[in-house]
Write a protein that holds these residues in place. Structure first.
Motif, short mmCIF file in Angstrom:
data_model
loop_
_atom_site.label_atom_id
_atom_site.label_comp_id
_atom_site.label_asym_id
_atom_site.label_seq_id
_atom_site.Cartn_x
_atom_site.Cartn_y
_atom_site.Cartn_z
N SER A 1 -3.24 -18.98 29.34
CA SER A 1 -4.28 -19.47 30.25
C SER A 1 -4.09 -18.92 31.65
CB SER A 1 -4.25 -21.01 30.29
OG SER A 1 -4.51 -21.55 29.01
N LYS A 2 -2.83 -18.87 32.09
CA LYS A 2 -2.55 -18.37 33.44
C LYS A 2 -2.91 -16.90 33.57
CE LYS A 2 1.13 -18.02 36.90
NZ LYS A 2 2.57 -18.26 37.19
N LEU A 3 -2.54 -16.10 32.57
CA LEU A 3 -2.84 -14.67 32.64
C LEU A 3 -4.33 -14.40 32.48
CD1 LEU A 3 -1.99 -11.81 32.97
CD2 LEU A 3 -1.18 -11.77 30.61
N ALA A 4 -4.99 -15.16 31.62
CA ALA A 4 -6.44 -15.01 31.49
C ALA A 4 -7.12 -15.30 32.82
CB ALA A 4 -6.97 -15.95 30.41
N GLN A 5 -6.59 -16.27 33.54
CA GLN A 5 -7.15 -16.59 34.86
C GLN A 5 -6.92 -15.45 35.85
OE1 GLN A 5 -5.30 -19.88 37.15
NE2 GLN A 5 -7.37 -20.67 37.43
N GLU A 6 -5.73 -14.83 35.77
CA GLU A 6 -5.44 -13.68 36.64
C GLU A 6 -6.42 -12.54 36.35
OE1 GLU A 6 -3.59 -13.38 39.12
OE2 GLU A 6 -2.05 -14.93 39.00
N GLN B 1 1.01 -8.89 19.57
CA GLN B 1 0.70 -10.31 19.45
C GLN B 1 0.24 -10.92 20.77
OE1 GLN B 1 4.14 -12.21 17.72
NE2 GLN B 1 4.27 -10.74 16.04
N THR B 2 0.96 -10.60 21.86
CA THR B 2 0.60 -11.20 23.14
C THR B 2 -0.76 -10.70 23.64
OG1 THR B 2 1.96 -9.51 24.26
CG2 THR B 2 2.97 -11.67 23.86
N LEU B 3 -1.06 -9.43 23.41
CA LEU B 3 -2.38 -8.92 23.80
C LEU B 3 -3.48 -9.54 22.96
CD1 LEU B 3 -1.62 -5.14 24.46
CD2 LEU B 3 -2.25 -6.87 26.16
N GLN B 4 -3.19 -9.80 21.69
CA GLN B 4 -4.18 -10.46 20.84
C GLN B 4 -4.44 -11.89 21.33
OE1 GLN B 4 -6.06 -9.28 17.83
NE2 GLN B 4 -7.07 -10.99 18.85
N GLN B 5 -3.36 -12.59 21.71
CA GLN B 5 -3.52 -13.94 22.24
C GLN B 5 -4.35 -13.93 23.52
OE1 GLN B 5 0.97 -14.67 21.77
NE2 GLN B 5 0.15 -16.74 21.77
N LEU B 6 -4.06 -12.98 24.41
CA LEU B 6 -4.80 -12.89 25.66
C LEU B 6 -6.26 -12.54 25.41
CD1 LEU B 6 -4.90 -12.82 28.74
CD2 LEU B 6 -4.09 -10.45 28.66
N HIS B 7 -6.51 -11.62 24.49
CA HIS B 7 -7.87 -11.24 24.15
C HIS B 7 -8.65 -12.43 23.60
CE1 HIS B 7 -11.02 -9.48 21.52
NE2 HIS B 7 -11.11 -8.58 22.47
N THR B 8 -8.01 -13.19 22.73
CA THR B 8 -8.66 -14.37 22.15
C THR B 8 -8.99 -15.40 23.22
OG1 THR B 8 -7.48 -14.05 20.04
CG2 THR B 8 -8.38 -16.25 20.48
N GLU B 9 -8.06 -15.61 24.15
CA GLU B 9 -8.28 -16.58 25.23
C GLU B 9 -9.44 -16.14 26.12
OE1 GLU B 9 -7.44 -20.01 27.65
OE2 GLU B 9 -7.00 -19.43 25.57
N LEU B 10 -9.52 -14.87 26.43
CA LEU B 10 -10.61 -14.38 27.27
C LEU B 10 -11.95 -14.48 26.57
CD1 LEU B 10 -8.89 -11.31 28.95
CD2 LEU B 10 -9.85 -13.27 30.13
N GLU B 11 -11.96 -14.26 25.27
CA GLU B 11 -13.21 -14.43 24.52
C GLU B 11 -13.66 -15.90 24.58
OE1 GLU B 11 -12.37 -12.85 20.58
OE2 GLU B 11 -13.73 -11.19 21.02
N LYS B 12 -12.70 -16.79 24.58
CA LYS B 12 -13.02 -18.21 24.59
C LYS B 12 -13.55 -18.67 25.94
CE LYS B 12 -9.65 -21.16 24.75
NZ LYS B 12 -8.44 -21.97 24.36
N VAL B 13 -12.88 -18.23 27.02
CA VAL B 13 -13.26 -18.71 28.34
C VAL B 13 -14.25 -17.81 29.06
CG1 VAL B 13 -11.06 -19.89 28.58
CG2 VAL B 13 -11.32 -17.59 29.50
#
Length: 294
Positions: free
Chosen positions: A7-12, A275-287
């Motif tokens: 969440s923090k990195l997606a916000q950045e 894995q971490t880039l996939q998690q970040l990508h998924t979070e950005l798609e969500k928000v």
């Protein structure tokens, strides 16, 4: 619930006005192309050379002192061909989607051409060169030559899977010296192509550190090791420390930390980049993003 760092990195990412990517070998390793160890993707194609020379890694083969140019170019041809034929790594595709339409630039020490698959050439500074090109080993002139057609032809003519006849070794059309991959060694050419990339990189920094005052620049370092910290890691630390509007994020498999002097403007994410880039990508798609993309 998503991990806190996601969440923090997606916000950045959302808040950044521009993103500067520092890409190291760990990104290619996450894609399956580990050039410093024998990953399955590379060992399969270079099996004959591994059995013949027992190189500890693909890169050890590149810097090996061969008995003659035929042996050397046998390896150059096959290794380069593999990188031409390799599929685009998923982490690279994810990274491109994560950046979206935000102004961006890539500084990389990788020489396998993966960044060029997903980012425009005018937005990349390939500091250590790229196997996609050849140069004169002298070098007697400034021109770079595409290596794709050459290595495809030569790879089909290897003897015993590892050796190239001397008469087939590529020669400079101007001076007759042996051609070599445009990859950093003691003959590496920092010619006009390299200098133009460096100029574009400096222009990007000048814009977002000096001309666009008050804007927020995100330094996103991925898979950068300790072999050449003076290219990406240390300059990124210096840029972040000297500019209040800059945020620094390091993503890597190895355990580390954000520098103490960056305090609350530095962030470290440990884990497999695939894995971490996939998690970040998924979070950005969500928000969603603030650049018009989702």
């Amino acid at each position: 619930m998503a991990e806190a760092w996601v969440s923090k990195l997606a916000q950045e990412i959302q808040q950044a006005d521009a993103i500067l990517i520092g890409g190291g070998s760990g990104l290619s390793s996450a894609a399956g192309y580990n050039h410093y160890h024998w990953s399955d993707a590379l060992k399969e194609g270079l099996e004959a050379f591994w059995e013949h020379y027992r190189f500890k890694s693909p890169f050890e083969g590149f810097y090996h002192c061969f008995s003659d140019y035929g042996a050397q170019w046998g390896y150059y041809a096959k290794y380069s061909q593999m990188m031409h034929q390799a599929k685009t790594g998923k982490p690279y595709e994810l990274l491109r989607e994560i950046v979206g339409d935000k102004p961006h630039f890539v500084l990389t020490t990788n020489v396998d051409g993966q960044f060029n698959r997903v980012f425009a050439p005018e937005h990349i500074f390939i500091y250590q060169g790229d196997f996609s090109y050849l140069q004169c080993s002298q070098p007697c002139h400034d021109e770079l030559y595409p290596s794709g057609p050459v290595v495809e032809e030569l790879s089909a003519q290897l003897q015993d899977g590892v050796y190239l006849s001397q008469e087939l070794v590529p020669r400079c059309p101007h001076c007759g010296r042996v051609m070599i991959p445009w990859v950093r060694d003691d003959t590496f050419m920092e010619g006009s192509a390299w200098q133009e990339q460096q100029s574009r990189y400096r222009a990007f920094l000048r814009r977002w550190l000096m001309e666009e005052k008050g804007k927020r620049l995100l330094l996103l370092e991925l898979g950068v090791g300790e072999m050449s910290p003076g290219v990406i890691k240390l300059p990124f630390w210096q840029i972040a420390a000297a500019n209040e509007g800059v945020r620094y994020v390091c993503m890597n498999l190895e355990k580390s930390h954000a520098p103490e002097h960056l305090k609350d403007r530095g962030m470290y994410v440990q884990g497999d980049l695939s894995q971490t880039l996939q998690q970040l990508h998924t979070e950005l798609e969500k928000v969603g993003r603030n650049d018009g993309t989702v």
